[in-house]
Design an enzyme around this catalytic site. Structure first.
Site, PDB file in Angstrom:
ATOM      1  N   GLN A  13     -33.329  53.249   8.126  1.00  0.00           N
ATOM      2  CA  GLN A  13     -33.685  51.396   8.583  1.00  0.00           C
ATOM      3  C   GLN A  13     -32.189  51.379   9.055  1.00  0.00           C
ATOM      4  OE1 GLN A  13     -36.754  49.971   4.680  1.00  0.00           O
ATOM      5  NE2 GLN A  13     -36.171  51.960   4.090  1.00  0.00           N
ATOM      6  N   ASP A  57     -26.407  51.611  10.664  1.00  0.00           N
ATOM      7  CA  ASP A  57     -24.431  51.732  10.821  1.00  0.00           C
ATOM      8  C   ASP A  57     -24.200  52.837  11.604  1.00  0.00           C
ATOM      9  OD1 ASP A  57     -25.297  53.946   9.482  1.00  0.00           O
ATOM     10  OD2 ASP A  57     -24.523  52.684   7.485  1.00  0.00           O
ATOM     11  N   HIS A  63     -34.835  49.844  12.038  1.00  0.00           N
ATOM     12  CA  HIS A  63     -34.798  48.271  11.842  1.00  0.00           C
ATOM     13  C   HIS A  63     -33.392  48.140  13.133  1.00  0.00           C
ATOM     14  CE1 HIS A  63     -36.282  48.081   7.717  1.00  0.00           C
ATOM     15  NE2 HIS A  63     -37.101  47.533   8.964  1.00  0.00           N
ATOM     16  N   CYS A 114     -29.172  40.297  24.380  1.00  0.00           N
ATOM     17  CA  CYS A 114     -28.581  38.741  25.666  1.00  0.00           C
ATOM     18  C   CYS A 114     -30.177  37.525  25.005  1.00  0.00           C
ATOM     19  CB  CYS A 114     -29.062  38.405  26.596  1.00  0.00           C
ATOM     20  SG  CYS A 114     -28.572  36.653  27.957  1.00  0.00           S
ATOM     21  N   CYS A 163     -23.262  36.900  26.624  1.00  0.00           N
ATOM     22  CA  CYS A 163     -23.776  37.252  27.832  1.00  0.00           C
ATOM     23  C   CYS A 163     -22.995  37.459  29.114  1.00  0.00           C
ATOM     24  CB  CYS A 163     -24.944  37.522  28.297  1.00  0.00           C
ATOM     25  SG  CYS A 163     -26.088  38.156  29.130  1.00  0.00           S
ATOM     26  N   CYS A 185     -24.322  36.296  31.640  1.00  0.00           N
ATOM     27  CA  CYS A 185     -25.174  34.655  32.083  1.00  0.00           C
ATOM     28  C   CYS A 185     -24.814  33.565  31.370  1.00  0.00           C
ATOM     29  CB  CYS A 185     -26.595  35.257  32.190  1.00  0.00           C
ATOM     30  SG  CYS A 185     -26.957  34.948  29.988  1.00  0.00           S
ATOM     31  N   GLY A 188     -32.401  56.647  -0.952  1.00  0.00           N
ATOM     32  CA  GLY A 188     -31.187  55.282  -0.885  1.00  0.00           C
ATOM     33  C   GLY A 188     -32.048  53.972  -0.713  1.00  0.00           C
ATOM     34  N   THR A 189     -33.150  54.012  -0.398  1.00  0.00           N
ATOM     35  CA  THR A 189     -34.166  52.606  -0.387  1.00  0.00           C
ATOM     36  C   THR A 189     -34.580  51.527  -1.949  1.00  0.00           C
ATOM     37  OG1 THR A 189     -35.448  50.865   0.790  1.00  0.00           O
ATOM     38  CG2 THR A 189     -36.133  53.340   0.550  1.00  0.00           C
ATOM     39  N   SER A 190     -34.512  51.000  -1.941  1.00  0.00           N
ATOM     40  CA  SER A 190     -35.534  49.420  -2.995  1.00  0.00           C
ATOM     41  C   SER A 190     -36.407  49.852  -2.906  1.00  0.00           C
ATOM     42  CB  SER A 190     -34.428  48.773  -2.738  1.00  0.00           C
ATOM     43  OG  SER A 190     -34.813  48.202  -2.246  1.00  0.00           O
TER      44      SER A 190
HETATM   45  C1  BJW Z   1     -28.600  55.512  -3.948  1.00  0.00           C
HETATM   46  C2  BJW Z   1     -26.809  55.535  -3.655  1.00  0.00           C
HETATM   47  C3  BJW Z   1     -26.412  56.732  -3.668  1.00  0.00           C
HETATM   48  C4  BJW Z   1     -27.471  53.173  -4.148  1.00  0.00           C
HETATM   49  N1  BJW Z   1     -26.954  57.196  -3.711  1.00  0.00           N
HETATM   50  N2  BJW Z   1     -29.102  55.959  -3.682  1.00  0.00           N
HETATM   51  C5  BJW Z   1     -45.848  42.947   3.285  1.00  0.00           C
HETATM   52  C6  BJW Z   1     -45.746  42.856   1.986  1.00  0.00           C
HETATM   53  C7  BJW Z   1     -44.641  41.408   1.663  1.00  0.00           C
HETATM   54  C8  BJW Z   1     -44.187  41.149   2.901  1.00  0.00           C
HETATM   55  C9  BJW Z   1     -44.275  41.765   3.768  1.00  0.00           C
HETATM   56  C10 BJW Z   1     -45.213  41.901   4.605  1.00  0.00           C
HETATM   57  N3  BJW Z   1     -44.678  42.938   5.869  1.00  0.00           N
HETATM   58  C11 BJW Z   1     -44.441  42.012   6.190  1.00  0.00           C
HETATM   59  C12 BJW Z   1     -43.429  41.213   5.362  1.00  0.00           C
HETATM   60  C13 BJW Z   1     -42.316  40.409   5.496  1.00  0.00           C
HETATM   61  C14 BJW Z   1     -40.710  41.044   5.404  1.00  0.00           C
HETATM   62  C15 BJW Z   1     -40.586  41.477   3.783  1.00  0.00           C
HETATM   63  O1  BJW Z   1     -40.842  42.393   3.674  1.00  0.00           O
HETATM   64  N4  BJW Z   1     -40.416  41.019   2.997  1.00  0.00           N
HETATM   65  C16 BJW Z   1     -40.040  41.431   1.586  1.00  0.00           C
HETATM   66  C17 BJW Z   1     -38.309  41.209   1.367  1.00  0.00           C
HETATM   67  C18 BJW Z   1     -40.579  40.937   0.506  1.00  0.00           C
HETATM   68  N5  BJW Z   1     -40.643  41.992   6.213  1.00  0.00           N
HETATM   69  C19 BJW Z   1     -40.498  41.727   7.478  1.00  0.00           C
HETATM   70  O2  BJW Z   1     -40.866  40.571   7.973  1.00  0.00           O
HETATM   71  C20 BJW Z   1     -40.208  42.611   8.623  1.00  0.00           C
HETATM   72  N6  BJW Z   1     -41.043  42.907  10.228  1.00  0.00           N
HETATM   73  C21 BJW Z   1     -42.466  42.504   9.985  1.00  0.00           C
HETATM   74  O3  BJW Z   1     -43.559  43.024   9.009  1.00  0.00           O
HETATM   75  O4  BJW Z   1     -43.052  42.326  11.068  1.00  0.00           O
HETATM   76  C22 BJW Z   1     -44.251  41.611  11.261  1.00  0.00           C
HETATM   77  C23 BJW Z   1     -44.644  40.960  10.673  1.00  0.00           C
HETATM   78  C24 BJW Z   1     -43.814  39.781  10.417  1.00  0.00           C
HETATM   79  C25 BJW Z   1     -44.349  38.222  10.098  1.00  0.00           C
HETATM   80  C26 BJW Z   1     -45.215  38.149   9.002  1.00  0.00           C
HETATM   81  C27 BJW Z   1     -45.768  39.752   8.214  1.00  0.00           C
HETATM   82  C28 BJW Z   1     -45.751  40.817   9.212  1.00  0.00           C
HETATM   83  C29 BJW Z   1     -39.390  43.488   9.184  1.00  0.00           C
HETATM   84  C30 BJW Z   1     -37.812  43.741   7.792  1.00  0.00           C
HETATM   85  C31 BJW Z   1     -36.831  43.173   8.868  1.00  0.00           C
HETATM   86  C32 BJW Z   1     -35.809  44.279   7.664  1.00  0.00           C
HETATM   87  N7  BJW Z   1     -34.355  43.696   8.558  1.00  0.00           N
HETATM   88  C33 BJW Z   1     -33.475  44.518   7.341  1.00  0.00           C
HETATM   89  C34 BJW Z   1     -31.910  43.582   8.080  1.00  0.00           C
HETATM   90  C35 BJW Z   1     -31.625  44.574   8.908  1.00  0.00           C
HETATM   91  C36 BJW Z   1     -30.682  43.949  10.430  1.00  0.00           C
HETATM   92  C37 BJW Z   1     -29.069  44.480   9.146  1.00  0.00           C
HETATM   93  O5  BJW Z   1     -29.277  45.156   8.970  1.00  0.00           O
HETATM   94  O6  BJW Z   1     -28.286  43.326   9.018  1.00  0.00           O
HETATM   95  O7  BJW Z   1     -33.119  45.325   7.649  1.00  0.00           O
HETATM   96  S1  BJW Z   1     -33.377  43.224   5.624  1.00  0.00           S
HETATM   97  C38 BJW Z   1     -32.546  44.922   5.064  1.00  0.00           C
HETATM   98  O8  BJW Z   1     -33.366  45.554   4.187  1.00  0.00           O
HETATM   99  C39 BJW Z   1     -32.252  46.066   6.204  1.00  0.00           C
HETATM  100  C40 BJW Z   1     -32.829  47.138   5.068  1.00  0.00           C
HETATM  101  O9  BJW Z   1     -33.219  48.600   6.324  1.00  0.00           O
HETATM  102  C41 BJW Z   1     -33.676  46.184   4.536  1.00  0.00           C
HETATM  103  C42 BJW Z   1     -34.345  47.302   3.705  1.00  0.00           C
HETATM  104  O10 BJW Z   1     -33.161  47.053   2.590  1.00  0.00           O
HETATM  105  P1  BJW Z   1     -32.574  49.011   2.047  1.00  0.00           P
HETATM  106  O11 BJW Z   1     -31.839  49.933   2.601  1.00  0.00           O
HETATM  107  O12 BJW Z   1     -33.505  49.294   0.896  1.00  0.00           O
HETATM  108  O13 BJW Z   1     -31.590  49.248   1.121  1.00  0.00           O
HETATM  109  P2  BJW Z   1     -31.685  48.529  -0.580  1.00  0.00           P
HETATM  110  O14 BJW Z   1     -30.018  47.750  -0.999  1.00  0.00           O
HETATM  111  O15 BJW Z   1     -32.167  47.345  -0.706  1.00  0.00           O
HETATM  112  O16 BJW Z   1     -31.501  49.628  -1.274  1.00  0.00           O
HETATM  113  C43 BJW Z   1     -30.160  50.466  -2.036  1.00  0.00           C
HETATM  114  C44 BJW Z   1     -31.007  51.105  -2.104  1.00  0.00           C
HETATM  115  O17 BJW Z   1     -30.231  52.292  -3.001  1.00  0.00           O
HETATM  116  C45 BJW Z   1     -31.437  51.304  -3.926  1.00  0.00           C
HETATM  117  O18 BJW Z   1     -32.809  51.300  -4.443  1.00  0.00           O
HETATM  118  C46 BJW Z   1     -29.903  51.593  -4.800  1.00  0.00           C
HETATM  119  O19 BJW Z   1     -30.612  52.253  -6.422  1.00  0.00           O
HETATM  120  C47 BJW Z   1     -29.824  52.850  -3.867  1.00  0.00           C
HETATM  121  N8  BJW Z   1     -28.477  53.508  -3.864  1.00  0.00           N
HETATM  122  N9  BJW Z   1     -26.261  53.638  -3.270  1.00  0.00           N
HETATM  123  C48 BJW Z   1     -28.532  56.791  -3.371  1.00  0.00           C
HETATM  124  N10 BJW Z   1     -24.719  56.966  -3.526  1.00  0.00           N
END
Ligand code: BJW
Length: 246
Positions: A103, A106, A121, A129, A150, A152, A189-191
């Site tokens: 996900q 980086d 992601h 663009c 861009c 353009c 490492g994902t929440s």
């Molecule tokens: C360690 C550690 C160490 C620390 N060792 N561990 C169904 C149900 C409910 C909601 C939805 C659903 N379907 C869609 C949605 C809406 C939405 C969503 O999920 N919302 C929820 C918040 C409720 N999803 C979307 O909109 C997605 N699109 C989609 O589904 O399209 C179809 C659709 C659209 C509209 C409506 C319905 C359907 C798109 C999601 C895009 C997410 N984008 C981001 C930003 C990316 C760009 C950027 O980086 O700038 O992606 S948000 C952010 O969260 C990023 C990440 O990839 C993502 C996940 O985060 P991650 O990686 O889990 O990080 P953290 O910080 O949350 O967790 C870190 C973990 O590491 C923790 O657990 C720590 O304990 C641990 N940790 N150190 C091991 N050393």
């Protein structure tokens, strides 16, 4: 605290795995000095990721959104892959049938040489663009002008997936195929709160697969994981590779 019995269980499963699927999140890059999204250090000027990583935020205030990306690109540009990233590359070398879904935007996994990878992601070094949809790499850090434009004349945006946007079709197809084919999913490492990726462990479980979780703390995935290994991925992943002893 990791129990030796849990490590043994994970190693035994890995030793008998035919297709390994690895899913990573921001936690794997934390030990490279990159803030996670939902940890306290993920906050930027009191904004939460959910307030900045949206097409509406970009439409309303592209300068603020780009400043956030410029800040992150500055941190990531100086970061190096850590032992967790390198251990995943070793897993790719061990398993004939393997896929990494990250996900993370980086690009650190790619810098270990891993090739069987889906950046589901997007990638924050790639820009798009907003008019033409054309993508290119933009490596400049810090950016000399915000928002970048861009040729353009229209604005560029980061080629990443924001909330409310669909994930790239080809990446999703690859992911769904691997979810069908894998017998073990290792989630690192994902929440486990951002969909659709958050549903992947459940999919593997309902297909009869085995889920190994690696995280510093319990998550919603812990409820369905067959083994949860609590600790830093940079410690646990190399230990698992070492124990596999191949
Ligand atoms: C360690 C550690 C160490 C620390 N060792 N561990 C169904 C149900 C409910 C909601 C939805 C659903 N379907 C869609 C949605 C809406 C939405 C969503 O999920 N919302 C929820 C918040 C409720 N999803 C979307 O909109 C997605 N699109 C989609 O589904 O399209 C179809 C659709 C659209 C509209 C409506 C319905 C359907 C798109 C999601 C895009 C997410 N984008 C981001 C930003 C990316 C760009 C950027 O980086 O700038 O992606 S948000 C952010 O969260 C990023 C990440 O990839 C993502 C996940 O985060 P991650 O990686 O889990 O990080 P953290 O910080 O949350 O967790 C870190 C973990 O590491 C923790 O657990 C720590 O304990 C641990 N940790 N150190 C091991 N050393």
């Amino acid at each position: 605290m990791i129990h030796a019995a849990d490590i043994d269980k994970a190693v035994e499963r890995l030793a008998n795995t035919k297709f390994l699927l690895v899913l990573t999140g921001a936690g794997i890059s934390h030990e490279s000095g990159i803030p996670t999204f939902r940890g306290n250090d993920g906050l930027w000027q009191n904004y939460r990721a959910e307030e900045l990583a949206t097409p509406w935020a970009f439409e309303r205030d592209p300068v603020t959104v780009w400043k956030w990306y410029d800040w992150r690109r500055g941190i990531i540009g100086k970061a190096e892959p850590n032992p967790g990233h390198h251990a995943i590359k070793e897993l790719e070398d061990i398993f004939e049938n393997f896929l990494l879904i990250t996900q993370n935007v980086d690009g650190l996994h790619g810098r270990t040489g891993v090739t069987r990878m889906v950046e589901i992601h997007g990638n924050l070094w790639r820009v798009r663009c907003v008019r033409e949809g054309k993508t290119s790499m933009l490596m400049e850090v810090p950016l000399s002008s915000i928002p970048p434009r861009c040729e353009c004349g229209e604005m560029l945006r980061p080629d990443v997936v924001w909330f409310g946007e669909s994930l790239p079709t080809q990446a999703l197809e690859q992911a769904f195929k691997a979810l069908e084919m894998c017998d073990t999913l290792m989630v690192v490492g994902t929440s486990g709160v951002v969909y659709p990726v958050a549903s992947f462990p459940e999919t593997v479980k309902s297909n009869g697969g085995f889920v190994i979780e690696i995280n510093t703390e319990a998550t919603p995935i812990s409820n369905i994981a067959d083994v949860s290994l609590y600790g830093k991925s940079g410690d646990i992943l190399p230990a698992l590779v070492n124990a596999l002893g191949v």
